[in-house]
Design a protein around this motif. Structure first.
Motif, mmCIF file in Angstrom:
data_model
loop_
_atom_site.group_PDB
_atom_site.id
_atom_site.type_symbol
_atom_site.label_atom_id
_atom_site.label_comp_id
_atom_site.label_asym_id
_atom_site.label_seq_id
_atom_site.Cartn_x
_atom_site.Cartn_y
_atom_site.Cartn_z
ATOM 1 N N SER A 45 0.816 -1.215 0.000
ATOM 2 C CA SER A 45 0.000 0.000 0.000
ATOM 3 C C SER A 45 0.850 1.266 0.000
ATOM 4 N N ASN A 213 -6.250 -4.843 0.491
ATOM 5 C CA ASN A 213 -5.643 -3.504 0.599
ATOM 6 C C ASN A 213 -4.888 -3.183 -0.696
ATOM 7 N N GLY A 214 -4.438 -1.964 -0.847
ATOM 8 C CA GLY A 214 -3.638 -1.623 -2.020
ATOM 9 C C GLY A 214 -3.312 -0.146 -2.047
ATOM 10 N N PRO A 215 -2.388 0.242 -2.938
ATOM 11 C CA PRO A 215 -1.910 1.624 -2.971
ATOM 12 C C PRO A 215 -2.807 2.569 -3.783
ATOM 13 N N GLY A 216 -2.611 3.853 -3.571
ATOM 14 C CA GLY A 216 -3.198 4.859 -4.450
ATOM 15 C C GLY A 216 -4.687 5.076 -4.256
ATOM 16 N N CYS A 241 -9.268 -2.115 3.931
ATOM 17 C CA CYS A 241 -8.627 -0.850 3.561
ATOM 18 C C CYS A 241 -9.028 -0.421 2.150
ATOM 19 N N LEU A 242 -8.143 -0.503 1.129
ATOM 20 C CA LEU A 242 -8.594 -0.162 -0.228
ATOM 21 C C LEU A 242 -9.805 -1.036 -0.577
ATOM 22 N N GLN A 245 -12.917 0.584 0.471
ATOM 23 C CA GLN A 245 -13.216 1.742 -0.396
ATOM 24 C C GLN A 245 -13.802 1.277 -1.728
ATOM 25 N N ASN A 283 -3.196 2.369 7.653
ATOM 26 C CA ASN A 283 -2.356 2.956 6.611
ATOM 27 C C ASN A 283 -3.245 3.340 5.449
ATOM 28 N N HIS A 284 -3.837 4.506 5.529
ATOM 29 C CA HIS A 284 -4.645 4.941 4.383
ATOM 30 C C HIS A 284 -4.695 6.459 4.276
ATOM 31 N N GLY A 285 -4.862 6.930 3.021
ATOM 32 C CA GLY A 285 -4.928 8.364 2.755
ATOM 33 C C GLY A 285 -6.246 8.764 2.128
ATOM 34 N N TYR A 286 -7.068 7.769 1.779
ATOM 35 C CA TYR A 286 -8.419 8.011 1.267
ATOM 36 C C TYR A 286 -9.397 7.463 2.293
ATOM 37 N N HIS A 322 -6.485 -2.402 9.509
ATOM 38 C CA HIS A 322 -5.852 -3.671 9.147
ATOM 39 C C HIS A 322 -6.034 -4.704 10.250
#
Ligand SMILES: NC(=O)CC[C@H](N)C(=O)O
Length: 352
Positions: A45, A213-216, A241-242, A245, A283-286, A322
């Motif tokens: 992520s 989960n995942g990035p971006g 997480c992702l 979303q 660990n997330h930004g969105y 998580h």
């Protein structure tokens, strides 16, 4: 004498010491985690981000592969007040630039005030402020990395475990401990590429669809969103997480970028049903802005953002944090039992 430079979007150039040479760019974020640097640095992520550790000393218990969450380091560069030689050597061997010897408190305050921002880094004997600025100029916005899934997902399906419940885990950058948490509880985990089609998913004959989960930006995982839209109601659906979303977006919800996100191992989460607060790793930004057809069952105590979503009718459960807890408190490991219970009860209902 400084031999490393960080060019920030604020216009500042910060001097530091090079611990692993090279040039890099990415979205500058910070984690407050005081342990778990091996897990964080190998968490997919963090792809395309520059990870700053707010805790001042990173590396004081060495580097051991058993704690890795994937087979490589994912942040494009690493920033800390002080890195031990073990960690610096590991990052050198991975070719990931790293700097220390700067006041990370200032950097964290910049991110808290200005939000996650782009950064360019130049580290090593030939490093110059101009090189760091050139990296900053070339840095894309996180949301413009439309194919970030291809950088972190398996290319071909993999099968782990040999249990009674078949979990289709769509790998948008899955942490290894999500796979092992499911396998330990008696699942067969089919790890599928991030761009798996509905026909390819159906061929696996899963009992549950699980988005990792995942990035971006979650908006860039359209294939996974399509899988959820096509299979929800026919299969139980879970996400971390992702994954939360993507599931929310597929069910009529929306996501938005947070100012600086949640990254750490002591984020308090209130579960409405039990009234309990658990400590979680994040660990997330969105974040999910509107939950669509889902009900918000858990919230972050600090800022009320949704941490758990649910639909009893559709058999959907997701978590923004998580629950696999690598690193971090084990308070929420029972999420995996709940996911597998959903799948087993579905199997029984269908058999009747
Ligand atoms: N750990 C994750 O899955 C992160 C999700 C997403 N990339 C975010 O930053 O919000």
């Amino acid at each position: 004498m400084s031999d490393a430079y960080l060019a920030l979007e604020t216009g500042d150039v910060v001097e530091a010491n090079a611990r692993s040479p090279g040039q890099a760019r990415g979205e500058l974020v910070f984690t407050t985690a005081y342990t778990g640097y091996e897990e964080s640095l190998t968490d997919p992520s963090y792809e395309a981000q520059v990870l700053t550790f707010a805790y001042p000393l990173i590396g004081n218990y060495g580097v051991r592969e058993e704690r890795f969450e994937s087979d490589r380091v994912h942040p494009s560069a690493v920033v800390a007040r002080e890195l031990t030689d073990d960690v610096a050597e590991w990052l050198q061997s991975e070719g990931v630039p790293a700097v220390d010897g700067l006041d990370t408190r200032d950097l964290v305050l910049d991110i808290r005030e200005g939000g996650a921002m782009k950064v360019g880094i130049a580290a090593g004997p030939d490093a110059t402020p101009e090189a760091a600025k050139a990296q900053l100029e070339d840095c894309p916005h996180m949301s413009d990395l439309t194919d970030i899934g291809s950088r972190v997902s398996v290319a071909e399906p993999e099968v782990h475990g040999d249990g009674d419940v078949d979990v289709a885990l769509v790998d948008c950058g899955a942490k290894g401990s999500i796979v092992s948490s499911l396998v330990e509880r008696g699942a067969t985990v089919h790890v599928l590429p991030y761009d798996t089609t509905p026909a390819e998913l159906a061929a696996v004959e899963p009992d549950v669809l699980f988005i990792s989960n995942g990035p971006g930006d979650p908006a860039n995982f359209e294939a996974a969103e399509t899988l959820v839209s096509e299979f929800v109601g026919d299969l139980p659906v879970a996400g971390i997480c992702l994954g939360q979303q993507v599931v929310a977006r597929a069910l009529g919800g929306t996501t938005e970028k947070m100012d600086f996100g949640h990254r750490g191992v002591n984020q308090p989460v209130l579960d409405y049903d039990s009234g309990r607060v658990v400590m979680t790793t994040q660990n997330h930004g969105y974040t999910v802005a509107e939950p669509g057809d889902l009900e918000v069952t858990q919230i972050n105590v600090n800022d009320d953002t949704p941490e758990g979503l649910d639909s009893e009718e559709l058999d959907v459960i997701t978590r923004q944090y998580h629950p696999e807890a690598n690193p971090g408190p084990h308070d929420s490991l029972d999420f995996f039992d709940d996911v597998l219970a959903l799948a087993s009860s579905r199997t029984t209902v269908t058999a009747d």
